[in-house]
Design an enzyme around this catalytic site. Structure first.
Site, mmCIF file in Angstrom:
data_model
loop_
_atom_site.group_PDB
_atom_site.id
_atom_site.type_symbol
_atom_site.label_atom_id
_atom_site.label_comp_id
_atom_site.label_asym_id
_atom_site.label_seq_id
_atom_site.Cartn_x
_atom_site.Cartn_y
_atom_site.Cartn_z
ATOM 1 N N ASP A 264 0.887 -1.303 0.057
ATOM 2 C CA ASP A 264 -0.115 0.002 -0.105
ATOM 3 C C ASP A 264 1.013 1.383 -0.068
ATOM 4 O O ASP A 264 2.121 1.225 0.174
ATOM 5 C CB ASP A 264 -0.986 -0.081 1.175
ATOM 6 C CG ASP A 264 -0.347 -0.003 2.475
ATOM 7 O OD1 ASP A 264 0.608 0.919 2.785
ATOM 8 O OD2 ASP A 264 -0.615 -0.626 3.325
ATOM 9 N N HIS B 200 8.430 -5.226 -1.341
ATOM 10 C CA HIS B 200 7.528 -6.090 -2.100
ATOM 11 C C HIS B 200 6.760 -5.601 -3.059
ATOM 12 O O HIS B 200 5.573 -6.110 -3.521
ATOM 13 C CB HIS B 200 6.551 -6.961 -1.109
ATOM 14 C CG HIS B 200 7.679 -7.800 -0.353
ATOM 15 N ND1 HIS B 200 7.040 -8.455 0.787
ATOM 16 C CD2 HIS B 200 8.709 -8.464 -0.279
ATOM 17 C CE1 HIS B 200 8.078 -9.115 1.553
ATOM 18 N NE2 HIS B 200 9.204 -9.196 0.753
ATOM 19 N N ASN C 193 4.560 -4.933 18.212
ATOM 20 C CA ASN C 193 3.643 -6.046 17.874
ATOM 21 C C ASN C 193 2.875 -6.517 19.109
ATOM 22 O O ASN C 193 3.492 -6.679 19.953
ATOM 23 C CB ASN C 193 4.549 -7.115 17.048
ATOM 24 C CG ASN C 193 3.628 -7.955 16.367
ATOM 25 O OD1 ASN C 193 2.747 -8.561 16.611
ATOM 26 N ND2 ASN C 193 4.425 -8.337 15.156
#
Ligand code: BJW
Ligand code: ZN
Length: 308
Positions: free
Chosen positions: A109, A124, A265
């Site tokens: 994105d 990526h 996380n």
């Protein structure tokens, strides 16, 4: 470093204030609170509902281009409708406070950029940069009069309205017509077959500009990321399961080179055992606190709450 759930350790604050070179390495979790699904979260991740081998490999695109292109168009439409969250804004603000801060993302994105970050390294690829599957020529995404870049930063509804108005009087071909519908990004569209457009240079099918399993990462992005990880004083690993290689090497390379590594996380990852500091929580909660603690920029860090 020790921390309680909401406290940012003082050693991290000091390390961040003193750092000359910082790397922020992000994964799908940083966009989760913008409504973009992660891959591997048990109930909500894309791979809990879709077969990665059937969608995210070169072989899948060769065998079923319509299914693969349709799935990526559904995801691209979701991203167009999404907005950066407080984590993206806090990371972009950090970039303005640290002498050199490189953002390396695995995400396809553009939410870091839309929060104001610059020079984002996309390991990526990008949903917004399709290219020819044969000759590699970039494909200009035609979303009607409002192009992808002009949509960025505006309200999705405004875009949908503009698009709907122009569609009413247009002679859209089958692809453009189907494509327009994907802006709705409803769940009904997730399995929709859409034929990929043909390359204007050679006629071969256009493919999503992302890196599939078994494919090499873009060499310039990878070398920039590796160099930044090996030279940095401090690396944040945010919202990634740290399972996909070679990207997951980056925190390890930073550790080996003597950098402080901080993980953000809510869940455990293989990096837990190696990071100097594990901040267990959502990136959109933790990163504005990190920014505020280090640079007393609470208002700036929370800008995302008020931004369009
Ligand atoms: C939050 C949060 C919140 C939730 N706040 N956090 C063994 C077998 C087969 C292959 C391999 C193997 N060993 C190594 C490989 C190679 C393979 C690989 O690594 N596979 C592993 C999965 C085992 N790698 C490759 O194939 C790579 N290429 C390569 O190696 O080239 C060399 C080569 C060439 C030729 C032949 C062989 C090798 C390429 C990898 C490309 C990855 N592509 C994808 C899809 C991109 C396109 C698309 O979007 O569809 O990239 S896969 C997917 O995983 C995507 C992501 O970028 C990537 C990483 O995922 P990420 O971002 O970490 O997301 P999740 O979902 O895993 O984790 C989210 C985290 O967020 C979780 O931890 C949550 O807890 C957390 N979270 N909410 C903060 N609010
Ligand atoms: Zn071509």
């Amino acid at each position: 470093m020790k921390n309680t759930h909401h406290d940012i350790p003082s050693a991290l604050i000091e390390a961040l204030r003193n750092a000359q070179r910082v790397v922020v390495f992000t994964g799908a979790g940083v966009s989760a609170e913008s409504g973009i699904a992660t891959f591997r979260d048990a109930l909500t991740g894309l791979w809990s509902r879709f077969d990665a081998q059937a969608l995210a490999t070169p072989q899948a695109f060769r065998e079923h281009p319509d299914i693969v292109w349709g799935w990526y168009e559904w995801r691209r439409a979701q991203v167009l409708r999404a907005a950066p969250n407080a984590a993206h804004y806090a990371i972009a603000a950090l970039q303005r406070h640290v002498p050199a801060l490189t953002i390396v993302t695995q995400n396809v994105d553009d939410l870091h950029e839309r929060a104001g970050a610059t020079k984002v390294v996309h390991l990526h690829g990008s949903l917004h940069a399709p290219r020819c599957s044969a000759c590699g020529a970039p494909h200009v995404v035609d979303d009607g009069p409002a192009t992808v870049s002009s949509v960025i930063g505006t309200h999705a509804e405004a875009h949908a309205e503009t698009h709907a108005e122009t569609r009413a009087g247009s002679n859209a071909d089958t692809y453009a017509d189907t494509h327009a519908d994907t802006h709705a990004a409803s769940n009904a569209d997730e399995g929709r077959r859409i034929p990929p457009p043909a390359c204007t240079q050679c006629g071969a099918p256009v493919r999503p500009g992302v890196v599939w399993f078994g494919e090499s990462l873009p060499s310039d992005a990878w070398s920039t990321a590796l160099h930044a990880a090996q030279q940095c004083d401090l690396l944040f690993s945010i919202g990634t399961s740290a399972l996909v290689y070679p990207a997951a090497e980056l925190p390890q390379r930073a550790l080996a080179a003597g950098a402080t590594v901080v993980q953000v996380n809510p869940n455990a990852t293989p990096l837990d055992a190696h990071a100097h500091c594990n901040l267990h929580g959502a990136a959109a909660d933790i990163m504005p606190r990190v920014l505020a603690a280090a640079f007393d920029q609470r208002d700036e860090g929370l800008k995302g709450d008020h931004a369009p």
